[in-house]
Design a protein around this motif. Structure first.
Motif, PDB file in Angstrom:
ATOM      1  N   LEU A 277       0.828  -1.208   0.000  1.00  0.00           N
ATOM      2  CA  LEU A 277       0.000   0.000   0.000  1.00  0.00           C
ATOM      3  C   LEU A 277       0.869   1.267   0.000  1.00  0.00           C
ATOM      4  O   LEU A 277       0.542   2.240  -0.689  1.00  0.00           O
ATOM      5  N   LYS A 278       1.960   1.250   0.752  1.00  0.00           N
ATOM      6  CA  LYS A 278       2.870   2.410   0.741  1.00  0.00           C
ATOM      7  C   LYS A 278       3.516   2.590  -0.623  1.00  0.00           C
ATOM      8  O   LYS A 278       3.716   3.722  -1.092  1.00  0.00           O
ATOM      9  N   PHE A 279       3.870   1.476  -1.286  1.00  0.00           N
ATOM     10  CA  PHE A 279       4.442   1.581  -2.626  1.00  0.00           C
ATOM     11  C   PHE A 279       3.415   2.142  -3.612  1.00  0.00           C
ATOM     12  O   PHE A 279       3.757   2.989  -4.462  1.00  0.00           O
ATOM     13  N   LEU A 280       2.149   1.691  -3.509  1.00  0.00           N
ATOM     14  CA  LEU A 280       1.106   2.188  -4.415  1.00  0.00           C
ATOM     15  C   LEU A 280       0.849   3.685  -4.193  1.00  0.00           C
ATOM     16  O   LEU A 280       0.556   4.424  -5.148  1.00  0.00           O
TER      17      LEU A 280
ATOM     18  N   PRO B  94      -6.389  -3.344  11.157  1.00  0.00           N
ATOM     19  CA  PRO B  94      -6.772  -1.929  11.079  1.00  0.00           C
ATOM     20  C   PRO B  94      -5.820  -1.102  10.237  1.00  0.00           C
ATOM     21  O   PRO B  94      -6.237  -0.130   9.594  1.00  0.00           O
ATOM     22  N   ALA B  95      -4.535  -1.493  10.221  1.00  0.00           N
ATOM     23  CA  ALA B  95      -3.571  -0.735   9.435  1.00  0.00           C
ATOM     24  C   ALA B  95      -3.839  -0.869   7.941  1.00  0.00           C
ATOM     25  O   ALA B  95      -3.707   0.095   7.179  1.00  0.00           O
ATOM     26  N   VAL B  96      -4.226  -2.062   7.502  1.00  0.00           N
ATOM     27  CA  VAL B  96      -4.537  -2.270   6.089  1.00  0.00           C
ATOM     28  C   VAL B  96      -5.803  -1.495   5.718  1.00  0.00           C
ATOM     29  O   VAL B  96      -5.884  -0.877   4.646  1.00  0.00           O
ATOM     30  N   ILE B  97      -6.810  -1.499   6.602  1.00  0.00           N
ATOM     31  CA  ILE B  97      -8.051  -0.745   6.336  1.00  0.00           C
ATOM     32  C   ILE B  97      -7.746   0.749   6.229  1.00  0.00           C
ATOM     33  O   ILE B  97      -8.241   1.445   5.325  1.00  0.00           O
ATOM     34  N   LYS B  98      -6.910   1.246   7.124  1.00  0.00           N
ATOM     35  CA  LYS B  98      -6.568   2.669   7.113  1.00  0.00           C
ATOM     36  C   LYS B  98      -5.817   3.045   5.838  1.00  0.00           C
ATOM     37  O   LYS B  98      -6.076   4.083   5.228  1.00  0.00           O
ATOM     38  N   GLY B  99      -4.871   2.194   5.410  1.00  0.00           N
ATOM     39  CA  GLY B  99      -4.125   2.468   4.185  1.00  0.00           C
ATOM     40  C   GLY B  99      -5.003   2.413   2.958  1.00  0.00           C
ATOM     41  O   GLY B  99      -4.836   3.220   2.028  1.00  0.00           O
ATOM     42  N   THR B 100      -5.953   1.487   2.949  1.00  0.00           N
ATOM     43  CA  THR B 100      -6.861   1.383   1.802  1.00  0.00           C
ATOM     44  C   THR B 100      -7.743   2.625   1.687  1.00  0.00           C
ATOM     45  O   THR B 100      -7.969   3.166   0.593  1.00  0.00           O
ATOM     46  N   LYS B 101      -8.260   3.102   2.806  1.00  0.00           N
ATOM     47  CA  LYS B 101      -9.083   4.320   2.790  1.00  0.00           C
ATOM     48  C   LYS B 101      -8.276   5.529   2.344  1.00  0.00           C
ATOM     49  O   LYS B 101      -8.772   6.381   1.590  1.00  0.00           O
ATOM     50  N   ALA B 102      -7.044   5.609   2.784  1.00  0.00           N
ATOM     51  CA  ALA B 102      -6.196   6.741   2.397  1.00  0.00           C
ATOM     52  C   ALA B 102      -5.941   6.741   0.890  1.00  0.00           C
ATOM     53  O   ALA B 102      -5.979   7.806   0.240  1.00  0.00           O
TER      54      ALA B 102
END
Length: 658
Positions: free
Chosen positions: A583-586, A640-648
């Motif tokens: 997610l950080k790379f995307l 929760p971290a994956v959900i937060k990154g996806t929303k961002a």
């Protein structure tokens, strides 16, 4: 009476003059005998020339009226009559010279002494005999440490004891010789004397030093040959022989730092490298110690002489073993510190001069300043010439080391030795940027063939790792090459990375390395230690993506969209940490290519047609027609971290389209 005293004085003067001449000849080294092995065996003659029996005195008298082969013996008395005894002379073999007979006798005495020593050592197994043996060896070592030049005979005797057939005598002598040679051998090579140097007149101190150096080199060579012979002992031999082989290997490791700059260093390197290149080195208890010793020596080598010799012997030995070695042997080349500052295209840099302040200068007259200026000029020229010679020699060694290293890597890649691929690729990523264009093209072509020969749709975990290493190494070679002024087509590596992502997403050990603590799989095979690159597969994936889109010119809008869609599909199965990193790379990818944001909505479609999920290359997937609907599933992720990154990312995609 006075004339008699004068004649005695004249005779004494002549005798003293003759002795001085003989002493001067002995000091000049004319009467050195190479046939005698040890100098303590040559016993000087105590008798003078006048006392020796001459040749004419040995000849028998000729008898008139008798044959020449008859001799006269002592007469006998029979009754009152004395009769002469004349008999036939026995046949006598011709005698050799005095010196030759003495040499033969001395050699026989040496053989008798050695045989008696062997007989004594054969029974030297009792505790009293072992204690006496230790005391004898300690006395010899003490004599050598006290004054090695005076007690060179003790060194010879101790070396002969190391060649004994008795295990205790051989073992204790081998161990005792290690600290002796470490403290006695100098840090330079001793060259042999020429014939002219042997005949020239020298002082007693120089003659003594030459004699010591000659015996030191001779004994050291015999010791190294013995260690090399014992170190070749196979693991299937007798237990005592294997133990002696391990002892010899330990001795070679201990001598390596001191012996690297002395005579016969090549023999020491060869013995160690042949030992570590055995088919089953992990069964050798000294294996790790020998590998570490070689790595330390390569790290501390500045001029590259020892490094060149080690790399040359290592490349030759590995090739002779058909590359059937452990990968840790090849990893020794990663410790080549001498190549860290090597660039084949650098130019000589000018040396900066340090200026002295005016208040710190010494007051000199005009004449003194003129003399100092001339001397300073001469010193600078000599210093510059010396530095130039050293720099040229170092650069020459570096070029030869690089040539041997890259040639070895290329041959291993062409042979496709699976267990060495990781070590080779890691070495290429470190030293490959120093190669020329032709060799660089060969490396890229071989890595393309390795990827092409792999079935990207059905890869084992080890093959996936090999493909990722090939991709990362290829981009690293191109990006780090100092003279790379043109872009190379790396499409095949990009397509291979695109094809291998689905296999990575379902890999249960994508975040594990061989150092990770976990329970072994009872249904799987044993844990295989990867190459020197201990990065996890997730780390290798992210490094490859970073090379494609941010460190090279291989990135494009179409490829960014295709990889974004495939990475979202992969995140549905990847673990938590890997998903967060993707997610950080995307997010970083969307900053460079805002067009990727159009994939997050069905209303803002960039292309026509349908997205082809099964396509093996980004160009055939029609990624512009894709839609990232995986967001809906990722918003229900357990982390929760994956959900937060996806929303961002979803919010960022809406902002990028405005």
């Amino acid at each position: 009476m006075g004339s008699k005293k004068r004649s005695q004085r004249v005779a004494e003067d002549k005798a003293s003059k003759r002795r001085k001449e003989q002493d001067s000849l002995l000091e000049g080294g004319i009467f050195t005998r190479e046939d005698v092995q040890e100098i303590e065996d040559s016993i000087p003659a105590k008798k003078s020339w006048d006392d020796e029996e001459q040749d004419y005195e040995r000849k028998p008298r000729k008898l008139a009226g008798y044959p020449e082969d008859n001799i006269e013996q002592l007469p006998i008395k029979i009754g009152a009559k004395v009769e002469r005894r004349i008999v036939r002379a026995p046949k006598v073999e011709p005698e050799s010279n005095n010196d030759d007979s003495e040499d033969v006798d001395l050699m026989k005495n040496d053989d008798e002494e050695q045989s008696t020593e062997a007989d004594d050592s054969a029974v030297a197994d009792s505790p009293e005999a072992v204690l006496q043996l230790k005391e004898q060896i300690a006395e010899l070592v003490e004599n050598i440490m006290e004054d090695a030049e005076e007690n060179v005979g003790s060194l010879t005797r101790l070396r002969k004891m190391a060649q004994s057939k008795n295990s205790n005598t051989c073992k204790f002598s081998l161990l005792a010789l290690i600290p002796v040679f470490k403290s006695v051998i100098p840090s330079y090579k001793i060259r042999p004397l020429s014939d002219a140097e042997k005949k020239e007149k020298v002082s007693k101190e120089v003659a003594k030093l030459r004699n010591f150096e000659e015996h030191l080199v001779r004994n050291y060579k015999e010791y190294i040959d013995l260690l090399s012979k014992l170190a070749k002992t196979p693991n299937s031999a007798d237990q005592k022989q294997v133990a002696m082989g391990n002892l010899a290997a330990n001795a070679l490791v201990e001598l390596l730092p001191s012996a690297s700059n002395f005579n016969f260093s090549t023999e020491v390197f060869t013995a160690i490298i042949r030992r570590i290149c055995k088919p089953n080195p992990l069964a050798d208890p000294v294996y790790q110690k020998m590998v570490k010793a070689l790595e330390t020596l390569l790290n501390e080598d500045d001029d590259g002489r020892n490094s060149l010799e080690i790399v040359r012997i290592l490349a030759k030995t590995i090739k002779s073993r058909s590359y059937m070695i452990d990968e840790s042997v090849l990893n020794i080349l990663l410790s080549l510190d001498v190549l860290q500052d090597f660039d084949p295209n650098t130019k000589d840099e000018d040396f900066t001069k340090v200026k002295v302040k005016k208040k710190d200068r010494a007051h000199l007259s005009k004449k003194q300043r003129k003399v100092r200026k001339e001397m300073k000029k001469v010193e600078e020229e000599m210093q510059k010439a010396e530095q130039t010679v050293l720099a040229e020699e170092r650069e020459k060694n570096q070029a030869e080391i690089l040539k041997f290293t890259l040639s070895l890597y290329l041959n291993i890649l062409k042979s496709n030795v699976a267990k060495l691929i990781g070590s080779v690729l890691e070495g290429l990523s470190k030293f490959g940027h120093m190669a020329n264009f032709d060799l660089l093209g060969d490396f890229l072509e071989v890595m393309r063939e390795l990827i092409a020969n792999s079935e990207l749709d059905n890869l084992s975990p080890l093959e996936v790792r090999k493909v990722l290493l090939c991709i990362v190494t290829a981009f690293s070679l191109v990006s780090r090459h100092s003279q790379m002024k043109l872009s190379m087509d790396l499409t095949s590596f990009v397509d291979a990375l695109y094809s291998v992502i689905p296999n990575l997403s379902v890999d249960a050990e994508i975040e594990y390395s061989h150092k990770t603590l976990r329970l072994a799989d009872p249904l799987g095979s044993d844990l295989v230690k990867p190459s020197v690159n201990v990065s996890t597969k997730a780390e290798l994936l992210l490094r490859a993506l970073d090379h494609v889109f941010f460190r090279s010119r291989s990135g494009s809008k179409v490829r960014a969209a295709a990889f974004a869609k495939r990475l979202y599909v992969a995140m549905l199965a990847t673990p938590e940490k890997t998903s967060i990193a993707i997610l950080k790379f995307l997010e970083k990818l969307m900053d460079k290519y805002p067009e990727v944001g159009g994939l997050y909505s069905t209303e803002d479609r960039i292309g026509n047609g349908n997205f082809k999920l099964q396509a093996e290359t980004p160009a055939r997937s029609n990624a512009e027609a894709a839609t990232i609907w995986e967001n809906i599933l990722l918003l229900k992720h357990y982390s929760p971290a994956v959900i937060k990154g996806t929303k961002a990312l979803l919010e960022k995609s809406r902002g990028s389209l405005k």
